[in-house]
Design an enzyme around this catalytic site. Structure first.
Site, PDB file in Angstrom:
ATOM      1  CB  SER A 229      38.056  33.217  49.752  1.00 13.37           C
ATOM      2  OG  SER A 229      38.788  34.358  49.309  1.00 13.37           O
ATOM      3  CG  ASP A 355      34.270  40.293  50.768  1.00  8.40           C
ATOM      4  OD1 ASP A 355      35.666  40.742  50.910  1.00  8.40           O
ATOM      5  OD2 ASP A 355      34.071  39.280  50.923  1.00  8.40           O
ATOM      6  CG  HIS A 384      37.304  37.930  52.429  1.00 15.28           C
ATOM      7  ND1 HIS A 384      36.536  37.720  51.351  1.00 15.28           N
ATOM      8  CD2 HIS A 384      38.311  37.332  52.609  1.00 15.28           C
ATOM      9  CE1 HIS A 384      37.070  36.874  50.582  1.00 15.28           C
ATOM     10  NE2 HIS A 384      38.186  36.489  51.533  1.00 15.28           N
TER      11      HIS A 384
END
Length: 539
Positions: A229, A355, A384
């Site tokens: 991320s 996502d 995600h």
């Protein structure tokens, strides 16, 4: 005849409808309500039919490294089959956050003191610590001559080494013979802020210092890195800034936001995305509350408390701490997409097209394809950082893919980058007309950027002697071929542009011709068709 209409006559149709509705069994109403809820959840949660989708790979077909990786990594040219009862990006992501199952083990913590007085917690999980799937804390020190490969893991926004997805990748790598160290962001992992420096989405200095520190402690150990991320954004930006001047042998970026400005627009687009935005804001406010004594002094504390989105928090806190003029400036300069072309070590990028946080619109497809060091693997589903698979959702596909990629890279001829050839990405020509670099305005519109400020690792030296010194270990290209390519390159580009514009012009002219002549041609064409149809009927 009396035609007067009474009040009872006006009300009677509604009474009839009401009485008719009372005749319908209550069970039918419950079934209808239940079906309505199911339809709403189906579209709101973006539920899909569970199936095994192939992995889409984007890479430079002329790269020997990419061809080698793709041919050796079984998972990359296979399929990803998500857990059937998590057939939604939102269910996958929510399950990871709320019920994420992680293997039980304990880290060994070492505190690293930065030069500015800040403290960074480095949580180690050694291969020797893992015994029969259970990790134990080992107090003995490791030798500086240890050649066990080391994987440095960089967590996401407000996450630390205790996050479920971090523990998954750490345990999997340690179990397969790796030493793993999680670099917690400043102020996370139970460590207080000891300086005015706070981590941001584009702050790479901490990662740079930590990598140098670990390399000095384990000079014989091959170093790899995994970013997740926001951590992936930091890792890719660091790789682009340092180019070949990094001790890392390989890296992986999982679910990177790539372009923070585009992701900011995306996360405020729909109701479900706004829920993620709100949850991330609450996490950031909790982080600020933990370090109130410092953050209230260097940021706008009243603005932080009333923030309702990540953008508002960044405007009142992150922008001020990082000393950027505006929030958009912070997003633009912190985005890793503009540094992709400078990455000079093998890099695997993994992203899910569904996502719900890091949109597919921000993925730098062209830049990844142009760089001979990058393999971009995209999946249709995964959420995600989730990628749960199996009936019980105890395994994460991306963790297995990262582990396999590292194993293949470690045993490949591309591993020893200090002795073997280092592939330096070639300079990219102007691609503004193709739109790989985008800029988003205040109204949310995305357009081609006019100027991209990047520092390339392959900048041209001043003289030929420096070229010979810096490329003594690299194979020399044929000068004739270089001259040939330099002459034909611009010509090919102009021909491609001309052909592309010509196709657009032809279709535009055809559209204009149809629209302008239809008022005259249309009635005549309809009249002709009617006459022919009438003759057929008469026969």
């Amino acid at each position: 005849m009396n035609c007067a209409i009474t009040e009872d006559d006006l009300i009677s149709p509604y009474l009839i409808i009401f009485k008719s509705l009372l005749l319908i069994p209550i069970s039918h109403y419950l079934i209808s309500f239940f079906l309505t809820i199911l339809v709403f959840l189906y579209f709101f949660l973006e539920i899909h039919f569970p199936k095994a989708d192939p992995i889409s790979l984007t890479f430079n077909p002329n790269s020997e490294f990419c061809q080698f990786i793709v041919s050796k990594c079984r998972l990359l040219h296979g399929r990803y089959f998500p857990t059937f009862w998590l057939s939604s990006p939102h269910l996958q992501t929510a399950f990871l956050s709320l019920f994420g199952k992680s293997p039980p083990f304990s880290y060994k913590r070492i505190l690293y003191q930065a030069t500015d007085g800040g403290t960074i917690a480095l949580d180690w999980l050694m291969h020797s610590d893992v015994v029969e799937g259970i990790s134990q804390v080992v107090n003995d020190s490791t030798s500086g001559t240890d050649r066990t490969p080391i994987a440095i893991v960089v967590p996401g926004l407000t996450s630390d080494s205790s996050a479920a997805y971090i523990k998954h990748i750490a345990f999997r790598l340690a179990k397969e013979g790796w030493n793993v160290v999680v670099q917690n962001h400043r102020g996370l992992g139970g460590i207080s802020l000891t300086s005015d420096c706070v981590y941001t989405a584009g702050w790479t200095e901490d990662l740079r210092k930590v990598i140098a520190h670990i390399h000095s402690q384990f000079p014989e150990a091959p170093l790899f890195a995994v970013g997740t991320s926001i951590g992936a954004n930091v890792l890719v930006k660091y790789l682009g800034e340092d180019g070949p001047n990094t001790p890392l042998i390989g890296a992986t970026a999982v679910c990177s936001p790539w372009d923070l400005l585009i992701c900011d627009r995306f996360i405020n687009r729909k109701l479900v995305q706004k829920l993620y935005d709100r949850m991330l804001t609450i996490g950031l406010q909790g982080y600020a509350q933990l370090h109130h004594s410092i953050i209230s002094r260097i940021a706008d504390w009243e603005g932080i408390k009333k923030s309702r989105s990540v953008r508002e928090f960044d405007n009142y806190a992150t922008r001020l701490v990082a000393k950027f003029e505006t929030t958009d400036t912070y997003y633009r300069r912190s985005s890793s997409s503009q540094y992709v072309g400078n990455v000079a070590v093998p890099l695997l990028c993994i992203s899910a097209l569904d996502d719900p946080v890091c949109t597919r619109e921000a993925i730098p497809w062209d830049e990844c394809r142009a760089n001979k060091n990058i393999v971009l693997a995209t999946t249709t589903h995964g959420g995600h950082l989730a990628y749960y698979e199996g009936l019980t959702a105890t395994s994460m596909w991306w963790a297995r893919a990262v582990q396999e990629y590292f194993e293949v890279l470690l045993s490949s001829p591309f591993a020893d980058r200090r002795q073997k050839m280092q592939i330096i990405p070639e300079p990219l020509g102007s691609l503004i007309d193709q739109g790989p670099f985008v800029d988003a305005g205040e109204d949310g519109m995305v357009s081609a950027a006019i100027e991209v400020d990047t520092t390339r690792a392959d900048a041209e030296p001043e003289d030929s002697d420096q070229i010979d010194e810096k490329t003594s270990n690299y194979p020399h290209k044929d000068n004739t071929l270089q001259v040939y390519n330099s002459l034909l390159g611009p010509l090919k580009k102009r021909v491609d542009q001309l052909s592309r514009y010509s196709r657009k012009s032809i279709w535009l002219l055809a559209y204009i011709a149809i629209v302008t002549t239809w008022p005259l041609v249309g009635p005549a064409l309809l009249f002709s068709i009617k006459r022919r149809f009438r003759k057929l009927v008469e026969k």
